[in-house]
Structures are given as C-alpha cells and as structure tokens.
Design a protein around this motif. Structure first.
Motif, mmCIF file in Angstrom:
data_model
loop_
_atom_site.group_PDB
_atom_site.id
_atom_site.type_symbol
_atom_site.label_atom_id
_atom_site.label_comp_id
_atom_site.label_asym_id
_atom_site.label_seq_id
_atom_site.Cartn_x
_atom_site.Cartn_y
_atom_site.Cartn_z
ATOM 1 N N VAL A 33 0.901 -1.212 -0.100
ATOM 2 C CA VAL A 33 0.054 -0.063 0.041
ATOM 3 C C VAL A 33 1.021 1.139 -0.042
ATOM 4 O O VAL A 33 0.575 2.172 -0.727
ATOM 5 C CB VAL A 33 -0.902 0.078 1.333
ATOM 6 C CG1 VAL A 33 -0.282 -0.325 2.506
ATOM 7 C CG2 VAL A 33 -1.763 1.460 1.225
ATOM 8 N N ILE A 37 6.806 -1.692 6.261
ATOM 9 C CA ILE A 37 6.196 -0.861 7.403
ATOM 10 C C ILE A 37 6.697 0.392 7.469
ATOM 11 O O ILE A 37 8.033 0.454 7.720
ATOM 12 C CB ILE A 37 6.338 -1.808 8.412
ATOM 13 C CG1 ILE A 37 4.924 -1.511 9.509
ATOM 14 C CG2 ILE A 37 7.431 -2.054 9.339
ATOM 15 C CD1 ILE A 37 4.837 -2.583 10.635
ATOM 16 N N PRO A 38 5.743 1.243 7.872
ATOM 17 C CA PRO A 38 6.466 2.725 8.047
ATOM 18 C C PRO A 38 6.910 2.826 9.493
ATOM 19 O O PRO A 38 6.767 2.060 10.422
ATOM 20 C CB PRO A 38 5.173 3.779 7.818
ATOM 21 C CG PRO A 38 3.923 2.779 7.424
ATOM 22 C CD PRO A 38 4.549 1.440 7.625
ATOM 23 N N PHE A 93 6.312 4.398 12.303
ATOM 24 C CA PHE A 93 5.702 5.365 13.104
ATOM 25 C C PHE A 93 6.020 5.729 14.349
ATOM 26 O O PHE A 93 5.646 6.382 15.087
ATOM 27 C CB PHE A 93 4.312 4.673 13.378
ATOM 28 C CG PHE A 93 3.474 4.803 12.079
ATOM 29 C CD1 PHE A 93 2.887 5.991 11.394
ATOM 30 C CD2 PHE A 93 2.833 3.307 11.584
ATOM 31 C CE1 PHE A 93 2.094 5.946 10.250
ATOM 32 C CE2 PHE A 93 2.137 3.289 10.368
ATOM 33 C CZ PHE A 93 1.562 4.453 9.880
ATOM 34 N N SER A 122 -5.019 6.667 8.562
ATOM 35 C CA SER A 122 -3.908 5.836 9.228
ATOM 36 C C SER A 122 -2.633 5.889 8.530
ATOM 37 O O SER A 122 -1.537 5.267 8.917
ATOM 38 C CB SER A 122 -4.473 4.396 9.409
ATOM 39 O OG SER A 122 -4.823 4.030 8.097
ATOM 40 N N ASP A 123 -2.363 6.436 7.068
ATOM 41 C CA ASP A 123 -1.011 6.418 6.430
ATOM 42 C C ASP A 123 -0.150 7.261 7.179
ATOM 43 O O ASP A 123 -0.442 8.261 7.725
ATOM 44 C CB ASP A 123 -1.424 6.453 5.032
ATOM 45 C CG ASP A 123 -1.795 5.144 4.265
ATOM 46 O OD1 ASP A 123 -1.926 4.182 4.892
ATOM 47 O OD2 ASP A 123 -1.559 5.372 3.192
ATOM 48 N N PRO A 124 1.141 6.926 6.955
ATOM 49 C CA PRO A 124 2.109 7.895 7.515
ATOM 50 C C PRO A 124 2.181 9.046 6.630
ATOM 51 O O PRO A 124 1.866 8.789 5.281
ATOM 52 C CB PRO A 124 3.407 6.912 7.294
ATOM 53 C CG PRO A 124 3.208 6.090 6.314
ATOM 54 C CD PRO A 124 1.500 5.858 6.221
#
Lengths: 378, 527
Positions: free
Chosen positions: B227, B513-514, B516, B252-254
């Motif tokens: 994504v 995975i970002p 966060f 929810s996205d970075p």
C-alpha cells in the motif's frame, strides 16, 4: 473407586482430585449448591455463606466453596438445617437494602395489578432493574423467602451515575465481593475494594471516589459478575425494553486481534447489551470497554445506507445498478488503457476471511494483478 | 503468535516489548497481569512508562529506535555467562557462530551508551530471561513500526532460540496483532506477494494450482505493490485506480500530506465501507457494506484461532455484504463469481489453503481451532515449531544496530512516537460513534514529561502546535507520568489533529512497514 479419594454427597459417592472443594465436586456432578460470592478462578472468600452444606462430624455448617473435599467426607447439600440457614441468610440480605423483589403471596392476579400492589406495599415507584435476572431473587423464590413485613433499610450511600457506562446502586449491593474479585484477580485492574467497616461497609473505588476518577478502565467485568442489581450497564438500562423478547447471538469481537467471544443481546433488530461468553477461550468471559460498550456504531444514524457516486465534485445517492455498472466499466477501461499493474485493491483486516478471500480472488483472477494489500502495517 | 494467549499466563518470565498491552489488547493483558499477581516475572521494555510497568518486576527504558542494541546486549551477556541452551542450539538451529561473533560488540556498557538502559539492568534481564524454564516474548507495533522492523523481530527470534524458549508451552515469540482479522487477511492472501496460506505468487506450482482451481489462465507471477508503494506511485501519477474495502488510510497512513496527494491523484477511487470515512469522502464511488454484527463468516485471531462471526441484526438501508459486492463487480466485468453463502466460500478456502483444510464451520461452532489444521481429524496447532521450524532448522541472523531514519536535531529536538488509547480504535470511525467512549477520550493530546513541558514553559491542558519536517498539527498538551524526557506520544485516532501529518513514511525494506514509532518534532505554544 478407592476410598482415599472419594466423598459422599447426598448418599452418592464421587471421586475428587486433590485440592478440589466440595462445591467443585458437587458442580461437576450436577448437584445444586447455590452460590453468590463464589467466582471461578479466584480465591474463595466464603463471604456470603449461602453455599453452606452439612458435613457429618463438623460442628457448624461448612461453606462448600472454601472447604476442600476430604476423603470419607459425608455431605448433605440441602438438609433441613441447611435450608433453614439459607433462608435466614437470604432474609437478612433482602432486609439489608433495597430489594423489592416482589416475592409475595398475593392472590393470583394479572401481572400489572400484582406489580402495582407490590410497589405500593414496598413504597417504591420503580421496579428493580434486574427483576427477573437476579441471583438473589432466584434464591428467594427457590427457598420461598417472603419480603413482606421486612423493614427495608435505606442505603447510606447515594447512587453513582457520573460515568458513561456503569450505574452503581449501593442500595442493592449485598457486599458479596464478586466485583472486587473480578477487578483484582481476573482483570487485575485493582480499581475497587471493600471500604469502611461494619454497617458502613461499601465497595469503594480508590479512596472512595467516583469510578471515573479511579483506576477503573470500564472493562465491565464487575457488572457481568454482579449477582444482583448493584451494578447496571447504563445504556442497557436505558434502551432495553424489559420483559420483552430478546435474542442472544454468540460472535467474535470486531476490535483488536484477541478475538474475544461475546454474546450480543438483540431486541428489535438492535444490540442492547454485550457480555463476554463464559468459559470459552480465548477470553473466558472477559471483555474490555470497547468490546462491551462500544457497539453504538452498529445502529448509528451515520451508517452508509445507499451507494454514492461523485457528480460535479459532490457525492450523490445512486442505485446499486448504476454504482456497480460504473465501477465495472471504469475498472475495465483503466485496465485496457493502462494495464492491470496500475490498479490496486486494499482489502481489510476488519472484514471476514471470506470477504478477504473474495477480494484477493477478484484482484488476481479478474483484474490480473497482485497489487493487493491491507493495513496490517498501520 | 507461536503460542496461545492462555499459554502466556504459564510462563515463568514474560518479556513484553513495544506493546502497550493494557490499552491495545486489554483482555490479553489480563493474562500477563494475572501471571505477575501469581509471582511470575514480567519485564517491560518500552520507551513509555506504560500501565503494565506497575505490574512488572523490571522496566527497561530504551531510547526509541534502539531495540536491536538491547536485544544484542542480552544475548551478549547470555553467551558470555554461558547461559544459552547448547542442546537446543545444536539440535534445532543453525548459524549460531555468526551471532556469537556479531553480539560480541554489544557489551552491557556499549549497549547502555546506545539505548540509555543501565548496564546492570541488561545483565539482570539477560539472566532472568535465560535462566527461566519457560520464557515468553510478547511484542507489538513498538517493535515492528521501524525502518529496521524486520530486523527487530529477527533479533527477538534470535534471543528466544538462543535460550531454547521456542516450541514449548509457556515460551514462544508472540506478536500481538492489532486488528480483529489482520491474521486472517494475511492468511487469505490479502498481501501482494502471496496467495492463501502464504503460497508465493512467483512460485510456478502455486500459479498452476490456482489457475486450475479457479479455472482461468494468465495469473500474474509478478509480486504486487504494498500500500505504501501504491500511494507513492499514485503521487507521481504512475498508479490509476484503487478499490478500498473497509479501510481509512487518509487517517492511518504515514506522512498524510503526501498520502492525500496520492489518493487525490488517482483516476478512479472506490471505497466500500460502513461509514463515510475521510477516505470515502474523496472517492468517486462509495459502496455501503455490512458491519460484523450483520455478517456470517470467520475471523482469525492473533493466536491463529479461526472463530465464527454470526449475524445478529439486519444491516441498514440498501447496504450489502462485502463479498457480495465484490462478486457483483467481478461478474459485471465478465468473470462470473457467485456464492450462495459465506460458508460456501469457506469451503472453497479450505480446498486451496492447506493450513485451513481441516477446519469446518461445524467444528468451530463452539470453540475456534488454531491453524495449521490440515485434516478434519487434526486437533489444530496451538503451539508452533514444537519439533521443527517451517524451514527445518531455526536460522540465527547476525544483525547490527541501525539508527532510525530520522534523528532529532536543534530544530526538531523531541522524538515522537504514535499509538492508540484504550477508549478508541484505529481511525475512530467506530468508537467515535459512542458518546461514552468519546466522553472518556474526547480529543487528541500531546503526552509529554513534566521536565520537557517545563523547558517549553507550557502548562498542562494548553494548546500547542506540533511540527515535524512534513507537517503540523494543533492539540492539547498533556503532562503525564507515562512520558519520559525527550519522547512525546500522540495517539493517531483523531482526524482533526491527525498525528500522521507528522509521521515519516520511510519504510522497512522487507516488511514495508512505516516508521511510526520514531520521528523528530518540535512543540510551540499555540497563539
């Protein structure tokens, strides 16, 4: 059956495992012993004494929840002496507070006039919120304990309603301590405990502050285990129509990944209460505040009810035929023009396995790309 | 999870890291708290002084983004003091020599310099963990949401294998999954590189199997995009359409400011949801669907237990079931897709998903079953890796500390870490419909230590502007004993003050995975 590990209850012999209590052996063998304070998986307190039984050779009646089974023990679960003592205990409990359980010997009457007579006699204008769903009331019926002529003690403490989830009605509390056990030994939130002594005894949160100012996290475990009407779920009290048909549906919670098993109580196509499903893994009856009380979204007026299509920059209501037709046409067009690898699908960690399987089947076999993902990482 | 939820309570030592368990997995946390109550040892390693630290024997406080260092530090002490499980290492693993060498550098003193954890705490924890008969590791997004997330997880696996704590009751490496069916979405092939049960899309045998089963040709053998990659491409105009089912990436996205551009840049966006979420608002077509209480089906929980979901109420208006909508789109695109019930779909899933093959709705009527469950007479697998690992022998990976993608500097001197609070869930589209939950947690907040607040000369409850190199939000300052000097926490639930306007979209190269859990920020009093 060796004699070393058997006890006799009501003239029947039963094997037991070391450490098992009389109550546990009886329950396992479907022998009825009433309990109020007893809470599985926690330390027995023997506080309410309703589970007393007669043990041959013992000087007094014995609380079966705390007494370990001993080889050769001879137990009577409901002897006349036991019944007499239980009646006494129930009578005292009923007299200790506000328990208008409507246990009366009025002539056969229709429900409304019976109810009105009881309220009049009790000088109440409201029926107990758990009438018909109360362990103490069940026992009062079983042992035919009548509340008439008992002086009703007024509670020393006012009702607490200053939080969004739980009503605490001290006038109906029988101080069995199940809520304390649930809070301290099952959820281990350590928010409530016994406070004050003697006649002033009360279940207190922190230094006797309202729940919302204490360590309480509103998991509602105490509400689920309260045998009487002392702890009431506020929303249920407001929305559930009493004495009207409800349905119970077991399902899996839709919040975090623990997958708690829960029972939804449904009335008129609306969820009116949620409880943890007892004795089932993974949660064994426990829930959290979201699982238990966070269900308003299901019947929210903000739910989407019809497809929407953007026209002139604004989303407008459309028929399924129009919406699905447009989606299929645009996907086909983009696939032809740009190729499938410039298209993607985000499936969801919120929908079922079946929904997910179909989403990936669609992406791979219809769009013909592997551009499918979901928010596992977010 | 390699082990079950109930199993955690039986561990002698429970190491919890990067998981604010009492708020994010409240019911699972009761198993940990009960273990502590019985006298078992709970060790928390977390940058925040989370509630669970009140139940733990030790709280180790690493600087954000230094997990590999402390894990290597524990292994350094364990090997140095010969507390490792030679028997397990010999019989069940390979590559031990490599990590024996790689962790030499990570002496407790060296680790203290990187992580801020006192050397003696590293030594004590190493001994507790290694000497335990059964030790369980529970971790969550605090471990994975880093640019080195994959390496963090591998490091925890190294640690567990080193002590032989895998493949047995009361042990294991246990990721606590955050969404009700994130496990199931992965199992079902809702990922760019795998079909169901993790069968690789570039494996010719898997392709052949699926083509035959679905009775089609031309399945792509090219792994797809994650994504984060799709959105990145969309921003550059290199991605054209998205069909989003039940997700709200616009909260929810970075690095939301960039993500938003990506979504708006799409030629065609379809959102299927139960609410008009922030993402649905910018869609070209919005399709109304069912929520969990209106559906029949299954969810797979964090311990791989497949459980039933049952319909309790009728859905509102003209809403339709998710799978039915997708099938209808497929059919209108010329591929007939039709099922009479969710159970019929589950039966199809069993045929192509070896780990689910033995699970039937009848078998899970009362209690769910843990996959893998290959046949209908198989009891399911509560504990993984009991006799061998998936690849045969467990492989040790030599891993070195890597600093986070973004570091603090004079302009952005504080570290931001994001997460959830007890009373809300993800982007709040569900929980924020409950007045009660909103009353308990009404708005976004910036959790900061007393010292840091004093330095900024801002008092509790004052409005502040928070800036990162990517964006700005305005929220209330909340001085908390959970916060440690230098680190600030902001929940990401609230669209009005979306923490993800600040976060960094740099991703882990493998898991994508970002990061966060670490970015640099600065805080100013709002005018």
């Amino acid at each position: 059956m060796s004699k070393e590990n058997t006890i006799t209850i009501d003239n029947k012999q039963f094997a037991f495992k070391a450490g098992e209590t009389i109550l546990e052996v009886a329950k396992r063998n479907n022998i009825f012993i009433p309990t109020l304070c007893h809470l599985k998986e926690t330390t027995p307190t023997g506080a309410c004494r309703i589970c007393i039984v007669e043990v041959k050779g013992a000087r007094d009646l014995v609380p079966s929840c705390a007494a370990p089974a001993v080889s050769g023990m001879f137990v009577r679960s409901e002897s006349p002496e036991v019944i007499k003592a239980r009646k006494n205990i129930i009578q005292l409990m009923l007299a200790s507070g506000n328990h208008n359980c409507a246990i009366r010997k009025f002539e056969p009457d229709d429900w409304t006039s019976f109810h009105l007579k009881v309220l009049k006699e009790d000088n109440y204008n409201e029926l107990c919120p758990v009438w018909g769903d109360c362990k103490l009331q069940d026992l009062a019926y079983r042992y035919q304990v009548v509340t008439k002529l008992l002086p009703v003690s007024l509670s020393k403490y006012p009702m607490e309603t200053v939080n969004p989830f739980i009503i605490r009605d001290f006038s109906r509390c029988i101080l069995c301590g199940r809520c304390v056990q649930a809070c301290r030994e099952i959820q281990v939130n350590n928010a409530i405990d016994f406070g004050y002594r003697g006649a002033k005894a009360k279940i207190v949160a922190g230094a006797d502050v309202p729940l919302k100012d204490s360590d309480c996290v509103f998991c509602g475990e105490c509400v689920q285990v309260c045998p009487v009407g002392a702890l009431i779920p506020k929303e249920t009290f407001k929305n559930k129509k009493r004495f009207e048909k409800t349905e119970t549906v077991r399902t899996t919670c839709s919040y975090c990944g623990v997958g708690c098993q829960m029972e939804l109580t449904v009335q008129d196509n609306k969820i009116v209460e949620i409880n943890g499903a007892e004795d089932v893994e993974p949660n064994r009856g426990s829930l959290c505040v979201k699982g238990r009380y966070g269900y308003d979204f299901v019947a929210s007026p903000e739910r989407l009810t019809t497809p929407l299509i953007k026209k002139n920059g604004k989303l407008e209501e459309a028929s399924w035929d129009e919406a699905l037709g447009l989606v299929a046409a645009r996907f086909t067009e983009i696939k032809t023009k740009h190729g499938a690898d410039l298209m993607g699908v985000l499936t969801s960690a919120r929908v079922t396995n079946e929904d997910n399987y179909i989403a990936q089947k669609f992406t791979r076999s219809v769009l013909k790309t592997n551009n499918i993902d979901h928010c596992a990482r977010l | 999870m390699t082990n079950t939820i109930a199993d955690i309570e039986t561990a002698d030592v429970i190491l919890v890291t990067g998981s604010n368990t009492t708020e994010n997995h409240p019911v699972l946390s009761t198993f940990i708290k009960r273990a502590a109550l019985k006298g078992n040892t709970v060790i928390v390693v977390d940058p925040r002084k989370i509630k669970l630290t009140e139940h733990s024997q030790n709280w180790l406080r690493p600087n954000p983004g230094t997990d590999i260092a402390w894990i290597n530090g524990l292994m350094n002490v364990i090997i140095q003091e010969k507390l490792h499980n030679s028997e397990f290492i010999k019989n069940r693993t390979e590559g031990f020599e490599a990590i024996q060498e790689s962790v030499k550098l990570y002496t407790p003193e060296y680790v203290e310099k990187i992580t801020g954890i006192p050397a003696h705490d590293i030594i004590e924890t190493a001994r507790l963990f290694a000497k335990a008969d059964k030790a369980s590791i529970c971790y969550c997004m605090g471990i994975t949401q880093h640019t080195c997330g994959t390496d963090n997880v591998k490091s925890l696996a190294n640690l567990s294998m080193l002590c032989g704590h895998l493949g047995k009751a009361g042990g294991g490496v246990n990721p606590l999954r955050g969404q009700n069916n994130v496990q199931g979405a992965c199992d079902m092939g809702g990922l760019p590189n795998v079909f169901t049960a993790y069968q690789k899309v570039d494996d010719p045998n898997a392709i052949k199997k699926y083509e035959a089963f679905w009775n089609i040709t031309g399945l792509s053998n090219k792994p797809g995009l994650a994504v984060t990659e799709m959105i990145h491409k969309a921003e550059k105009g290199e991605f054209k359409s998205l069909y989003i089912i039940g997700e709200n990436p616009l909260v929810s996205d970075p690095d939301l400011n960039h993500a938003e551009k990506g979504f708006r840049n799409l030629e065609f966006l379809v959102v299927q949801d139960i609410f008009l979420t922030e993402t649905a608002k910018i869609a070209d077509v919005v399709l109304p669907s069912f929520c969990f209480a209106e559906k029949n089906g299954t969810f797979s929980n964090t311990e791989r237990r497949v459980q039933r979901v049952r319909k309790a109420v009728e859905a509102p208006g003209f809403a339709r079931e998710d799978w039915k909508i997708t099938c209808e789109i497929a059919t209108r695109m010329g591929t007939n897709m039709h099922y009479n019930s969710a159970e019929e779909i589950f039966k199809e899933i069993r045929q192509v998903t070896p780990s689910y093959a033995g699970i039937t709705w009848e078998r899970i009527e009362k209690v769910g079953i843990h996959w893998p469950c290959p046949t209908v007479d198989h009891p399911g697998t509560p504990i993984l890796h009991t006799t061998k690992f998936t690849r045969g022998k467990g492989l040790f990976h030599a891993i070195h500390h890597q600093p986070p993608a973004e570091l603090t500097d004079e302009k952005y001197p504080l570290v931001l870490t994001t997460g959830r609070v007890l009373y809300h869930y993800h982007t709040g589209s569900m929980t924020m419909k409950s007045d009660g939950l909103n009353e308990m947690s009404p708005e976004c907040f910036v959790e900061i230590s007393q010292n840091d607040a004093a330095k900024l000369d801002i008092v509790d409850g004052e409005m502040v502007n928070v800036f990162s190199r990517r964006g700005k939000i305005k929220a209330k300052l909340s001085i908390s004993s959970k916060a440690v000097d230098g680190t600030v926490f902001i929940p990401f639930h609230f669209a009005k003050a979306a923490a993800n306007r600040l976060t960094n979209a740099k991703i882990d190269p493998v898991a994508k995975i970002p990061e966060f859990k670490v970015c640099a920020i600065t805080i100013q009093k709002a005018a």
